[in-house]
Design a protein around this motif. Structure first.
Motif, PDB file in Angstrom:
ATOM      1  N   ALA A  59      25.965 -16.469 -42.280  1.00  0.00           N
ATOM      2  CA  ALA A  59      25.890 -17.896 -42.009  1.00  0.00           C
ATOM      3  C   ALA A  59      25.359 -18.618 -43.241  1.00  0.00           C
ATOM      4  O   ALA A  59      24.605 -18.071 -44.025  1.00  0.00           O
ATOM      5  CB  ALA A  59      24.987 -18.158 -40.825  1.00  0.00           C
ATOM      6  N   HIS A  60      25.776 -19.859 -43.384  1.00  0.00           N
ATOM      7  CA  HIS A  60      25.273 -20.713 -44.449  1.00  0.00           C
ATOM      8  C   HIS A  60      24.513 -21.863 -43.820  1.00  0.00           C
ATOM      9  O   HIS A  60      24.495 -22.038 -42.603  1.00  0.00           O
ATOM     10  CB  HIS A  60      26.434 -21.225 -45.309  1.00  0.00           C
ATOM     11  CG  HIS A  60      27.140 -20.141 -46.046  1.00  0.00           C
ATOM     12  ND1 HIS A  60      26.619 -19.548 -47.171  1.00  0.00           N
ATOM     13  CD2 HIS A  60      28.312 -19.512 -45.806  1.00  0.00           C
ATOM     14  CE1 HIS A  60      27.459 -18.616 -47.608  1.00  0.00           C
ATOM     15  NE2 HIS A  60      28.495 -18.569 -46.780  1.00  0.00           N
ATOM     16  N   ARG A  61      23.933 -22.656 -44.636  1.00  0.00           N
ATOM     17  CA  ARG A  61      23.064 -23.708 -44.137  1.00  0.00           C
ATOM     18  C   ARG A  61      23.809 -24.733 -43.283  1.00  0.00           C
ATOM     19  O   ARG A  61      23.352 -25.113 -42.218  1.00  0.00           O
ATOM     20  CB  ARG A  61      22.394 -24.389 -45.311  1.00  0.00           C
ATOM     21  CG  ARG A  61      21.448 -25.485 -44.898  1.00  0.00           C
ATOM     22  CD  ARG A  61      20.808 -26.094 -46.094  1.00  0.00           C
ATOM     23  NE  ARG A  61      19.400 -25.780 -46.052  1.00  0.00           N
ATOM     24  CZ  ARG A  61      18.558 -26.071 -47.003  1.00  0.00           C
ATOM     25  NH1 ARG A  61      18.972 -26.619 -48.105  1.00  0.00           N
ATOM     26  NH2 ARG A  61      17.287 -25.783 -46.878  1.00  0.00           N
ATOM     27  N   TYR A  62      24.961 -25.176 -43.734  1.00  0.00           N
ATOM     28  CA  TYR A  62      25.683 -26.230 -43.026  1.00  0.00           C
ATOM     29  C   TYR A  62      26.983 -25.751 -42.402  1.00  0.00           C
ATOM     30  O   TYR A  62      27.871 -26.534 -42.148  1.00  0.00           O
ATOM     31  CB  TYR A  62      25.978 -27.394 -43.983  1.00  0.00           C
ATOM     32  CG  TYR A  62      24.732 -27.990 -44.548  1.00  0.00           C
ATOM     33  CD1 TYR A  62      23.838 -28.681 -43.734  1.00  0.00           C
ATOM     34  CD2 TYR A  62      24.418 -27.827 -45.886  1.00  0.00           C
ATOM     35  CE1 TYR A  62      22.679 -29.218 -44.259  1.00  0.00           C
ATOM     36  CE2 TYR A  62      23.260 -28.358 -46.412  1.00  0.00           C
ATOM     37  CZ  TYR A  62      22.396 -29.055 -45.589  1.00  0.00           C
ATOM     38  OH  TYR A  62      21.252 -29.573 -46.104  1.00  0.00           O
TER      39      TYR A  62
END
Length: 74
Positions: A3-6
């Motif tokens: 997963a990434h931040r956004y």
């Protein structure tokens, strides 16, 4: 996939789930061969000797894992 931040894990979640199911079935044989039969590191013995050592270790690991099923039959 991570997963990434956004960005959320929508379609990656299903792919990760199928990968983890396959890994979960294959990992116990490697744990047995690495921990119990000491195949954590390959020493410098030559290719032929390392191959024989690994084949023997894999055969013993298969017997070790299969002992549960054989003892359940008795």
């Amino acid at each position: 996939a991570k997963a990434h931040r956004y960005r959320s894990l929508t379609e990656e979640r299903a792919r990760n789930r199928t990968k983890s199911k396959v890994r979960a079935k294959g990992e116990p044989a490697f744990v047995v061969s690495k921990r119990i039969f000491a195949w954590a590191k390959a020493r410098d013995r030559g290719l032929v000797k390392n191959a024989h050592w690994q084949f023997t270790g894999c055969g013993l690991a298969n017997l070790y894992v299969a002992r549960r099923y054989r003892l359940a039959d008795i």
